[in-house]
Motif scaffolding. Sequence first.
Motif, mmCIF file in Angstrom:
data_model
loop_
_atom_site.group_PDB
_atom_site.id
_atom_site.type_symbol
_atom_site.label_atom_id
_atom_site.label_comp_id
_atom_site.label_asym_id
_atom_site.label_seq_id
_atom_site.Cartn_x
_atom_site.Cartn_y
_atom_site.Cartn_z
ATOM 1 N N ASP A 83 0.887 -1.052 -0.007
ATOM 2 C CA ASP A 83 -0.010 -0.056 0.041
ATOM 3 C C ASP A 83 0.874 1.426 0.038
ATOM 4 O O ASP A 83 0.466 2.257 -0.582
ATOM 5 C CB ASP A 83 -1.051 -0.026 1.158
ATOM 6 N N TYR A 117 1.816 1.872 -3.537
ATOM 7 C CA TYR A 117 0.827 2.396 -4.370
ATOM 8 C C TYR A 117 1.063 4.104 -4.219
ATOM 9 O O TYR A 117 0.861 4.832 -4.802
ATOM 10 C CB TYR A 117 -0.201 1.816 -3.878
ATOM 11 N N LYS A 175 1.776 7.053 -6.831
ATOM 12 C CA LYS A 175 0.914 8.264 -7.240
ATOM 13 C C LYS A 175 1.580 9.390 -6.948
ATOM 14 O O LYS A 175 1.522 10.525 -7.738
ATOM 15 C CB LYS A 175 -0.395 7.854 -6.418
ATOM 16 N N HIS A 194 -5.420 4.371 5.080
ATOM 17 C CA HIS A 194 -5.711 3.268 4.372
ATOM 18 C C HIS A 194 -4.327 2.277 4.631
ATOM 19 O O HIS A 194 -4.532 1.207 4.435
ATOM 20 C CB HIS A 194 -5.726 3.497 2.795
ATOM 21 N N SER A 209 -4.626 -6.605 -2.528
ATOM 22 C CA SER A 209 -5.376 -5.804 -3.014
ATOM 23 C C SER A 209 -4.733 -4.472 -3.592
ATOM 24 O O SER A 209 -5.045 -3.956 -4.852
ATOM 25 C CB SER A 209 -6.670 -5.243 -2.079
ATOM 26 N N TYR A 210 -3.475 -4.054 -3.017
ATOM 27 C CA TYR A 210 -2.986 -2.616 -3.336
ATOM 28 C C TYR A 210 -1.918 -3.033 -4.680
ATOM 29 O O TYR A 210 -1.635 -2.495 -5.464
ATOM 30 C CB TYR A 210 -2.418 -2.195 -2.169
ATOM 31 N N HIS A 214 -2.716 -5.212 -6.973
ATOM 32 C CA HIS A 214 -3.671 -5.127 -8.150
ATOM 33 C C HIS A 214 -3.870 -3.642 -8.501
ATOM 34 O O HIS A 214 -4.050 -3.145 -9.489
ATOM 35 C CB HIS A 214 -4.882 -5.832 -7.614
ATOM 36 N N LYS A 215 -4.006 -2.731 -7.341
ATOM 37 C CA LYS A 215 -4.172 -1.110 -7.528
ATOM 38 C C LYS A 215 -3.214 -0.631 -8.308
ATOM 39 O O LYS A 215 -3.190 0.192 -9.199
ATOM 40 C CB LYS A 215 -4.556 -0.705 -6.085
ATOM 41 N N CYS A 216 -1.873 -1.006 -7.876
ATOM 42 C CA CYS A 216 -0.621 -0.591 -8.732
ATOM 43 C C CYS A 216 -0.817 -0.829 -9.957
ATOM 44 O O CYS A 216 -0.511 0.048 -10.769
ATOM 45 C CB CYS A 216 0.685 -1.294 -8.226
ATOM 46 N N GLU A 264 -3.543 -1.601 -11.925
ATOM 47 C CA GLU A 264 -4.601 -0.850 -12.500
ATOM 48 C C GLU A 264 -4.355 0.544 -12.477
ATOM 49 O O GLU A 264 -4.689 1.310 -13.751
ATOM 50 C CB GLU A 264 -5.844 -1.026 -11.545
ATOM 51 N N TYR A 265 -3.719 1.219 -11.609
ATOM 52 C CA TYR A 265 -3.381 2.580 -11.757
ATOM 53 C C TYR A 265 -2.413 2.786 -12.921
ATOM 54 O O TYR A 265 -2.673 3.990 -13.560
ATOM 55 C CB TYR A 265 -2.530 3.180 -10.433
ATOM 56 N N HIS A 317 -3.842 -9.099 -15.587
ATOM 57 C CA HIS A 317 -3.726 -7.394 -15.885
ATOM 58 C C HIS A 317 -2.862 -7.447 -17.536
ATOM 59 O O HIS A 317 -2.758 -6.227 -17.837
ATOM 60 C CB HIS A 317 -2.929 -6.985 -14.815
#
Length: 344
Positions: free
Chosen positions: A88, A91, A95, A144, A230-231, A233-235, A237-238, A278
């Motif tokens: 996290d 991530y 950003k 978070h 989950s993070y 995957h968020k990386c 996706e971002y 992905h």
Amino acid sequence: MRNIKKIGLRFLLIVAVIAIFEIGVRYAYESYFASVIYTNREKSQMAGTIDTLYCGTSTIQRGINMDVSDEILSTTSFNIASSDQPVDGTYFLMKDMVKDNPVKTVFLGVAPETMSRDCLATKWKSLVYDRLDGGNDKLAYLLHGVPLEEWPYVTMYSVRVEDYLDFTAVKANITQKQTEEFRKGTTADKYYRGRGCFGRNKAYEGSGRLVLEKGNSTFKSENINEQYLSYYHKCLEYCKENDINVIMLYPPLTADKIDKYHDITPIHDYYAQIAKEHDVPFWDFNYHKDIKTTFLDEHFEDDKHLNGEGGKVFAKELAKIYQNYMNGEDVSKYFAKECPYYSE
């Protein structure tokens, strides 16, 4: 109404006093060779120019010589990895960097051991917090990625000080921080290689084994921390949402470290599946066809971290493969179907 104003003014005064106190404590007690000082300074100086990020944990932080890769690829890169860095945290750091820079490529490391832990030491979370620039990003990370009981340590340097009576260290810090050498960055820790990267010159004395036998793998996918997964995957996706080319990357390990897993295959397959979901490349350098002859024990400082020379070797090989990949070549030819240490 007057009471409300008085309360507001008193609150602001308290906040101002605490802020000044924190600045003073940090200046006096934070070591003048703390890498975060130089990392943040370089990041600020390079703002608006960084096009490539290396992300992950210590195997990425210590494993890449960015001078070598930048020369080959004509890129301007920065390493935002750190020891036991929570995903996290990666991530939010990513950003934060993308916000101020024209990032086009991200090398996102995999770290099965870190991702399998229920929790990570608070000091590693504070290192993430310290490197975030924007107040909004810091707050988002706290909300978070950091349990409430850890907020004081993460946000206040005064809570991290272990010995307020160490006046010898205070004198050294204050003296050095007023020098030209400190302002130029020449007082950085001798292992700090610039732009967030580490590299030690110690050579690992391993067993020298070239053939390993498979056993029951110590890796269990059910042990992966759901928050970190989950993070991760968020990386990915971002990066996709922001048109950033992302490569999932597993740096090479020594035969001794691979053998500790008894079978590294399940780790490879687990991350290969994420990459497939992905539609991004996954380059596992523990499956590199020439791992036995390219990444020698002498290129590592311990059983999993590349040393200064190893970082150059890895950067050169990674840059070559990436260059061919961007030219449209099938780079699967560089990788075997299983870890070469399991075959003669």
